[in-house]
Design a protein around this motif. Structure first.
Motif: not given
Ligand code: ZN
Length: 297
Positions: A171-177, A207-212, A241-252
């Motif tokens: 959810d991008t309405s929170y900072k950090p998401a 918002h997403s990538d173009e995954w079918r 989709t940069q918010t979800v990507e940086s979210y993944w990076n933090r968790k990983k």
């Protein structure tokens, strides 16, 4: 609750017990199981807690018999001293490592692993009782899948791990998401769309990538915008989709500093992360509040 106020509780048994009674993590009264009258709170040196409940009803079959002050509590099946428990909960809240916690508290690493796991279980039970919903009218949710397997460095020669896919919504309405994450067996529409349906509030913009697998999102009543990652990181209209990507990076990064990626551990860590997204800024206070919901004292 700041550290200075907590510090005395880590070593003083009576202060620790009073604190836990005040927080309702130990009983404040206890009926005798035989005669159903209130038992007395008494000093009792035969138990490590130093206190006990005791029936004072002369006509009762349990007259003068004792009941543990831990009865029905989170601590009932634990051998760890109560002051140490308070320190363990504090260190877990501060994201202490197993090793440091074991040294500071003066218990084995095994004991810390078990204790932290039982706190993580509270996170999981809280989320189960309060399912996560994200977004809402006009709010952008970014979705993505991410592979959480990695080759364990120190175990050469073992069978390579199966990839573990995690589907995430932030959810991008929170900072950090703040986010939702779930291990998925497959990355197809039949798996992912129902998750979106249950987590995303009506009116969200996705918002997403173009995954079918995501092609069905529009049909579910959500506005859906995609970014073509082979062309752009950010579409001309601002979709990314940069918010979800940086979210993944933090968790990983956190996962790597923990136990690696065994599926069952990962499930619990994801639950803990989602809980910390929401409650982690006051983790000590909040985990105590949430423990309360699962132990009726
Ligand atoms: Zn009794």
């Amino acid at each position: 609750m700041d550290y200075q106020n907590l510090l005395p509780l880590f070593s003083n048994n009576e202060l620790a017990i009073n604190f836990l009674k005040q927080k309702n993590l130990l009983k404040n009264s206890c009926l005798c199981t035989a005669c159903q009258t209130p038992q007395n709170w008494t000093k009792y040196q035969k138990t490590k807690d130093g206190f006990s409940w005791r029936c004072q009803n002369r006509t009762c079959s349990r007259f003068k018999l004792t009941t543990s002050i831990r009865k029905d509590s989170f601590f009932e099946n634990s051998n760890i001293d109560l002051p140490k428990w308070i320190q363990i909960i504090y260190l877990w809240g501060m994201r202490g490592s197993n090793k440091n916690a074991a040294t500071q508290v003066g218990v084995s690493q095994r004991a810390i692993v078990d204790a932290f796991a039982s706190l993580r279980e509270i996170c999981q039970r809280h989320l189960l009782a309060n399912p996560i919903q994200l977004g809402g009218p006009g709010i952008v949710l970014e979705i993505d899948e991410s592979c959480f397997s990695h080759k364990p460095k120190h175990h050469r020669g073992r069978i390579p791990q199966q990839p573990i896919w995690v589907f995430g919504i932030v959810d991008t309405s929170y900072k950090p998401a703040i986010g939702y994450m779930e291990i998925v067996e497959q990355r197809n529409a039949a798996t992912l769309l129902p998750i979106i349906q249950s987590v995303a509030r009506p009116g969200s913009i996705i918002h997403s990538d173009e995954w079918r697998a995501y092609r069905g999102i529009q049909g579910m009543g959500f506005a859906h915008k995609t970014v073509n990652h082979s062309v752009n990181f950010v579409e001309p209209d601002g979709t990314h989709t940069q918010t979800v990507e940086s979210y993944w990076n933090r968790k990983k990064t956190l996962i790597k500093s923990m136990l690696g990626c065994r599926r069952i551990f990962l499930h619990y860590y994801l639950q803990e992360f989602m809980w910390r997204d929401r409650f982690g800024s006051r983790a000590f206070e909040n985990i105590i509040l949430h423990m309360n919901n699962f132990y009726s004292l």
